[in-house]
Design a protein around this motif. Structure first.
Motif, mmCIF file in Angstrom:
data_model
loop_
_atom_site.group_PDB
_atom_site.id
_atom_site.type_symbol
_atom_site.label_atom_id
_atom_site.label_comp_id
_atom_site.label_asym_id
_atom_site.label_seq_id
_atom_site.Cartn_x
_atom_site.Cartn_y
_atom_site.Cartn_z
ATOM 1 N N ALA A 333 -56.048 20.229 55.597
ATOM 2 C CA ALA A 333 -54.796 20.817 56.574
ATOM 3 C C ALA A 333 -53.342 21.954 55.005
ATOM 4 O O ALA A 333 -53.407 22.808 54.581
ATOM 5 C CB ALA A 333 -54.000 20.116 56.273
ATOM 6 N N ARG A 334 -53.587 21.066 53.538
ATOM 7 C CA ARG A 334 -52.903 21.871 52.525
ATOM 8 C C ARG A 334 -53.947 23.139 52.375
ATOM 9 O O ARG A 334 -52.463 23.702 52.023
ATOM 10 C CB ARG A 334 -52.975 20.578 51.258
ATOM 11 N N THR A 335 -54.746 23.211 52.447
ATOM 12 C CA THR A 335 -54.813 24.714 51.291
ATOM 13 C C THR A 335 -55.370 25.827 52.558
ATOM 14 O O THR A 335 -55.200 26.734 52.394
ATOM 15 C CB THR A 335 -57.147 24.337 51.378
ATOM 16 N N ALA A 336 -55.509 25.100 54.134
ATOM 17 C CA ALA A 336 -55.244 25.962 55.245
ATOM 18 C C ALA A 336 -53.679 26.755 55.111
ATOM 19 O O ALA A 336 -54.006 27.721 55.296
ATOM 20 C CB ALA A 336 -55.137 25.388 56.643
ATOM 21 N N GLU A 337 -52.418 25.615 54.831
ATOM 22 C CA GLU A 337 -51.621 25.707 55.116
ATOM 23 C C GLU A 337 -50.857 27.508 53.569
ATOM 24 O O GLU A 337 -50.540 27.958 54.222
ATOM 25 C CB GLU A 337 -50.915 24.555 54.986
ATOM 26 N N THR A 338 -51.693 26.547 52.904
ATOM 27 C CA THR A 338 -51.215 27.647 51.474
ATOM 28 C C THR A 338 -52.010 28.623 51.834
ATOM 29 O O THR A 338 -51.246 29.991 51.573
ATOM 30 C CB THR A 338 -52.233 27.057 50.226
ATOM 31 N N GLU A 339 -53.392 29.021 52.568
ATOM 32 C CA GLU A 339 -53.827 30.217 52.211
ATOM 33 C C GLU A 339 -52.577 30.712 53.667
ATOM 34 O O GLU A 339 -52.205 32.914 53.240
ATOM 35 C CB GLU A 339 -54.844 29.691 52.917
ATOM 36 N N ALA A 340 -52.570 30.274 54.595
ATOM 37 C CA ALA A 340 -51.280 30.298 55.610
ATOM 38 C C ALA A 340 -50.149 31.176 54.985
ATOM 39 O O ALA A 340 -49.706 32.639 55.245
ATOM 40 C CB ALA A 340 -51.164 29.865 57.155
ATOM 41 N N ARG A 341 -49.709 30.455 53.982
ATOM 42 C CA ARG A 341 -48.140 31.088 53.207
ATOM 43 C C ARG A 341 -48.172 32.500 52.556
ATOM 44 O O ARG A 341 -48.151 32.468 52.776
ATOM 45 C CB ARG A 341 -47.688 29.272 52.557
ATOM 46 N N GLY A 342 -49.155 32.125 51.919
ATOM 47 C CA GLY A 342 -49.726 33.103 50.843
ATOM 48 C C GLY A 342 -49.632 34.544 51.821
ATOM 49 O O GLY A 342 -49.197 35.367 51.492
ATOM 50 N N ARG A 343 -50.731 34.821 52.753
ATOM 51 C CA ARG A 343 -50.632 35.200 54.640
ATOM 52 C C ARG A 343 -49.280 36.229 55.004
ATOM 53 O O ARG A 343 -49.132 36.954 54.969
ATOM 54 C CB ARG A 343 -52.255 35.511 55.234
ATOM 55 N N LEU A 344 -48.233 35.517 55.062
ATOM 56 C CA LEU A 344 -47.367 34.529 55.972
ATOM 57 C C LEU A 344 -46.340 36.167 54.681
ATOM 58 O O LEU A 344 -45.861 37.417 54.290
ATOM 59 C CB LEU A 344 -46.346 33.748 55.811
ATOM 60 N N THR A 345 -46.621 35.587 53.488
ATOM 61 C CA THR A 345 -45.907 36.482 51.896
ATOM 62 C C THR A 345 -46.325 37.975 51.835
ATOM 63 O O THR A 345 -45.071 38.167 51.444
ATOM 64 C CB THR A 345 -46.218 35.525 51.295
ATOM 65 N N ASP A 346 -47.953 37.650 52.056
ATOM 66 C CA ASP A 346 -47.992 39.714 51.848
ATOM 67 C C ASP A 346 -47.374 40.046 52.678
ATOM 68 O O ASP A 346 -47.112 41.701 53.113
ATOM 69 C CB ASP A 346 -49.271 39.255 51.964
ATOM 70 N N LEU A 347 -48.035 39.482 54.357
ATOM 71 C CA LEU A 347 -46.650 40.255 55.608
ATOM 72 C C LEU A 347 -45.408 40.734 54.655
ATOM 73 O O LEU A 347 -44.951 41.263 55.480
ATOM 74 C CB LEU A 347 -47.501 39.477 56.836
ATOM 75 N N THR A 348 -44.460 39.266 54.830
ATOM 76 C CA THR A 348 -43.084 40.257 54.590
ATOM 77 C C THR A 348 -42.944 40.918 53.621
ATOM 78 O O THR A 348 -42.280 41.793 53.668
ATOM 79 C CB THR A 348 -42.490 38.199 54.356
ATOM 80 N N HIS A 349 -43.636 40.889 52.568
ATOM 81 C CA HIS A 349 -44.170 41.359 51.387
ATOM 82 C C HIS A 349 -44.059 43.165 52.171
ATOM 83 O O HIS A 349 -42.717 44.226 51.207
ATOM 84 C CB HIS A 349 -44.405 41.278 49.778
ATOM 85 N N GLY A 350 -45.183 43.259 52.797
ATOM 86 C CA GLY A 350 -44.936 44.425 52.996
ATOM 87 C C GLY A 350 -44.649 45.473 54.193
ATOM 88 O O GLY A 350 -44.380 46.998 54.090
ATOM 89 N N ARG A 351 -43.699 44.013 54.991
ATOM 90 C CA ARG A 351 -43.107 44.839 56.054
ATOM 91 C C ARG A 351 -41.791 45.244 55.754
ATOM 92 O O ARG A 351 -41.290 46.390 55.454
ATOM 93 C CB ARG A 351 -41.905 43.795 56.958
ATOM 94 N N GLU A 352 -40.805 44.473 53.986
ATOM 95 C CA GLU A 352 -39.847 45.122 52.975
ATOM 96 C C GLU A 352 -40.455 45.992 52.586
ATOM 97 O O GLU A 352 -39.254 46.597 52.733
ATOM 98 C CB GLU A 352 -39.473 43.853 52.726
ATOM 99 N N GLN A 353 -41.679 46.029 52.044
ATOM 100 C CA GLN A 353 -41.704 47.940 52.041
ATOM 101 C C GLN A 353 -41.800 48.835 52.537
ATOM 102 O O GLN A 353 -41.698 50.084 52.903
ATOM 103 C CB GLN A 353 -42.679 47.617 50.797
ATOM 104 N N ALA A 354 -42.272 48.290 53.691
ATOM 105 C CA ALA A 354 -42.072 49.665 55.203
ATOM 106 C C ALA A 354 -40.584 50.196 55.066
ATOM 107 O O ALA A 354 -40.067 51.070 55.635
ATOM 108 C CB ALA A 354 -43.214 49.017 55.817
ATOM 109 N N GLU A 355 -40.060 48.837 55.424
ATOM 110 C CA GLU A 355 -38.214 49.035 55.493
ATOM 111 C C GLU A 355 -37.907 49.515 54.815
ATOM 112 O O GLU A 355 -37.023 50.928 55.119
ATOM 113 C CB GLU A 355 -37.957 48.836 56.134
#
Length: 730
Positions: A333-355
């Motif tokens: 569960a921790r591994t899945a959470e880490t991967e999810a958090r990484g994807r969330l970080t990438d999406l957040t960073h991409g959205r900020e760059q797009a903005e």
């Protein structure tokens, strides 16, 4: 807690991100300032170019006006150049008349205007102190309208100015030596001599030219000052335009570094924010892990509290197995959470760059919209200024535009005439090639005709020989046999059959035989080859008949060729005649300043055998032939005809020997003008043999023969163009 202590400091990363944002904002403001400065430099350059373009028409108009005036002054000075040289200038150069009185002064003084006030000259005014009679009442002395040297005072005082209506009436009251003139050019002299304005007076033209030269010389300083002012204004605006271009290049060079600085600041800001986000994610993950570990520790303590009963019951192995399974599930569960958090970080960073990119594009769009609005405003101003400048140019340069239109029309005519000349040259080349082929064919035909004539002469000799021999044979037959050759042939073929011999008795037969013997003896010797000779003669006669037919056909073809050449010659002669006639008409009218003339063929049915007649009508005379004209008119008409021939078919050199001898000064001036026009229109070099000083003054180079020593001649040449440049330089 050790892992949390090893993580980066969040406050430090936040401070670095804030500093990166500040630097990015500063770089963006610097780029905007550079772009605004660039726009201002572009606007200033456009305005400087507009001002420079607006100054160009004034400078061009001033330069064109000054060039036209200088050309007019040079032409007038050349026309008014004295024939006796600078040491004895004519008095016409010192006379200044009131506007409109040039013809009156010319009528009063006439050719005396060419005399000088220098007493060393061959023709000069010495002045007179003799008191003259009073002029008729109603006339005004010409001296009141003329500023002239004192040597002309007596002459001008005895010349009165009257109206054209009163001149004839007041002329009856003139005293000896007095004259009356009108501003139109009438002249009434005391001795009854009258001249009307219709009579050409070259002095009036020279006075008008002198007046125009003075006016042009007075206009030149103003035009020169206007040209200098326009040149100075153009140079100032050119300098302003160059400075604006330098400023624009400098500002344009500043935009690129500012853009690079902004891009570097944006990259640094993005990297700082990414580092802050990664550190935040790691801190949150560590806190979550610590919370989970604390929970696990509590659970382990609770489990330890219950271990004694469980141990007593013997279930430790089962509990350990359950614990291991739970740990593995927690780790997954921790591994899945880490991967999810990484994807969330990438999406957040991409959205900020797009903005951020969207915000940058919106700023760029707003900047370009502002630049477009300012460019449209400048364009409207430029269009308005261009329209105003065009209106001013049209209002100020009407005459140059008319001259440009006329020049364009003349250029189009010159191009059209050049096309016609090229077409005529092509046609002439084709016709000349055809003529050369026809001449070659004619030479071949002439050779064939010569051979045919030789053959015909030989055949005629043979025929004469045969006829002589035939005459001898006929004479011999008559003398010997008293018969024609045809009768001898009939007698030779005549014979006797058996029945005729039986009917004759012996005596008759003997008598007949005697007669026959006598006849045989009288015949003499027999030519055994006569028949062969007759056949030979018949064969020769047949060949001669064939040769005669061939000669007749060759003569017919030769006549056809001669007729074709005559027809083409008539066409080319008529075409050349029409061309020369058109040029002759135009040149005659130009030389005589009116009138008409034409060339006529005496016998138009056969142009090759017809004569040429010149019909001319000078101004004020009737149409007549050349023998009815005066010597000067005949000379001008002949010059017009010569120039017309040269315009139709120019030659490299034309020699004119004493053609201006019968002409007066006015006609010599016309002849020289026509000669200048011919020199411009053709490439012909004109060599003129003359003793006329007016003609010599209009030439480019003079050649003369001097004899400084007796019996020794020397050729001397003078380049008048170089001499004029040397005089102008002095």
């Amino acid at each position: 807690s050790a892992d949390l202590a090893a993580l980066p400091d969040i406050s430090t990363l936040e401070a670095a991100a804030r500093d990166a944002d500040i630097r990015e904002n500063e770089a963006e403001l610097a780029l905007q300032d550079a772009e605004r400065a660039l726009e201002g430099a572009e606007a200033a350059l456009a305005e400087a170019r507009e001002y420079e373009a607006a100054s160009e028409p004034d400078h061009t108009a001033a330069r064109s006006a000054l060039a036209a005036l200088d050309a007019e002054i040079a032409g007038l000075q050349r026309l008014l150049k004295p024939s006796e040289g600078p040491s004895a200038p004519p008095v016409i150069r010192e006379i200044r008349t009131r506007d409109g009185y040039e013809k009156a002064v010319a009528a009063a003084l006439g050719d005396d205007l060419q005399a000088s006030t220098d007493t060393a000259a061959a023709l000069h005014w010495a002045g007179s102190t003799t008191a003259g009679a009073f002029l008729p009442a109603g006339s005004t002395p010409l001296s009141e309208f003329v500023d002239a040297p004192g040597q002309l005072a007596a002459r001008l005082a005895q010349c009165g100015v009257v109206s054209a209506e009163d001149g004839a009436r007041l002329a009856a009251q003139l005293q000896p030596g007095q004259r009356l003139v009108s501003i139109e050019g009438h002249l009434w002299r005391w001795d009854g001599f009258v001249r009307t304005p219709n009579a050409p007076v070259s002095a009036a033209e020279r006075l008008a030219q002198q007046a125009r030269l003075d006016a042009a010389m007075a206009e030149r300083p103003a035009l020169l000052e206007a040209l200098e002012t326009a040149s100075a204004a153009r140079e100032d605006r050119k300098t302003a335009r160059s400075d604006a271009e330098n400023v624009l290049r400098s500002e344009r060079a500043k935009v690129a570094p500012a853009g690079q600085t902004l891009n570097a600041a944006r990259r640094a800001t993005a990297e700082a924010r990414q580092a802050l986000e990664r550190a935040s994610v790691k801190h949150e993950s560590a806190r979550d892990s610590a919370d989970r570990i604390r929970g696990d520790l509590g659970l382990a303590r609770d489990a330890l509290a219950t271990t004694d009963p469980i141990q007593a019951e013997g279930g430790f192995e089962a509990l350990e197995a359950d614990l291991q399974s739970a740990r593995e599930a927690v780790q997954a569960a921790r591994t899945a959470e880490t991967e999810a958090r990484g994807r969330l970080t990438d999406l957040t960073h991409g959205r900020e760059q797009a903005e951020k990119r969207r915000a940058g594009l919106e700023r760029d769009l707003q900047t370009w919209a502002n630049r477009k609005a300012s460019a449209e405003q400048r364009l409207e101003k430029l269009v308005t200024r261009r329209r105003e400048a065009a209106d001013q140019a049209r209002a100020s340069v009407v005459d140059p535009e008319a001259m440009a239109a006329e020049l364009a029309a003349i250029s189009s005519q010159v191009e059209r005439h050049e096309g016609e000349r090229k077409a005529a040259a092509d046609t002439l080349a084709t016709r000349e090639a055809t003529l050369r082929e026809a001449e070659s064919a004619l030479r071949q035909i002439e050779l064939a005709a010569g051979k045919a004539r030789e053959s015909l002469a030989a055949a005629n000799v043979k025929i004469e020989n045969y006829e002589t021999r035939l005459s001898d044979v006929i004479a011999h037959a008559r003398e010997t046999f008293q018969r024609q050759p045809e009768g001898l042939l009939t007698l030779a073929k005549a014979g006797f059959d058996e029945e005729t011999l039986l009917e004759l008795d012996q005596r008759e037969a003997e008598n007949r035989a005697m007669v026959l013997r006598r006849d045989r003896d009288g015949l003499g010797g027999v030519n055994m080859e006569a028949e062969q000779e007759a056949e030979d003669l018949a064969e020769r006669m047949g060949s001669q008949e064939i040769e005669k037919a061939d000669l007749t056909g060759a003569i017919a073809k030769l006549r056809e060729g001669v007729d074709a050449l005559n027809e083409e010659g008539r066409g080319r002669l008529l075409e050349a005649f029409e061309t020369v006639n058109e040029h002759f008409k135009a040149l005659f009218t130009a030389l005589f300043r009116g009138g008409q003339a034409e060339l006529r063929l005496v016998d138009a049915d056969d142009p090759l055998a017809s004569g040429l007649e010149i019909m001319a009508q000078p101004p004020g005379k009737r149409l007549g032939t050349l023998n009815l004209m005066s010597g000067g008119e005949q000379a001008l008409t002949a010059a017009a005809l010569i120039f017309a021939v040269f315009l139709s078919r120019p030659a490299p050199i034309c020699v004119l020997d004493e053609v201006d001898a019968p002409l007066d000064d006015a006609n010599v001036d016309r002849f020289c003008r026509m000669l200048d026009e011919m020199r411009r229109r053709t490439d012909t070099r004109f060599i003129i043999i003359t003793h006329n000083p007016v003609t010599m003054s209009r030439m480019d180079r003079l050649f003369g023969v001097t004899m400084r020593e007796k019996g020794v001649s020397k050729l001397v040449s003078v380049d008048l163009g170089t001499a004029e440049e040397l005089v102008a330089a002095e």
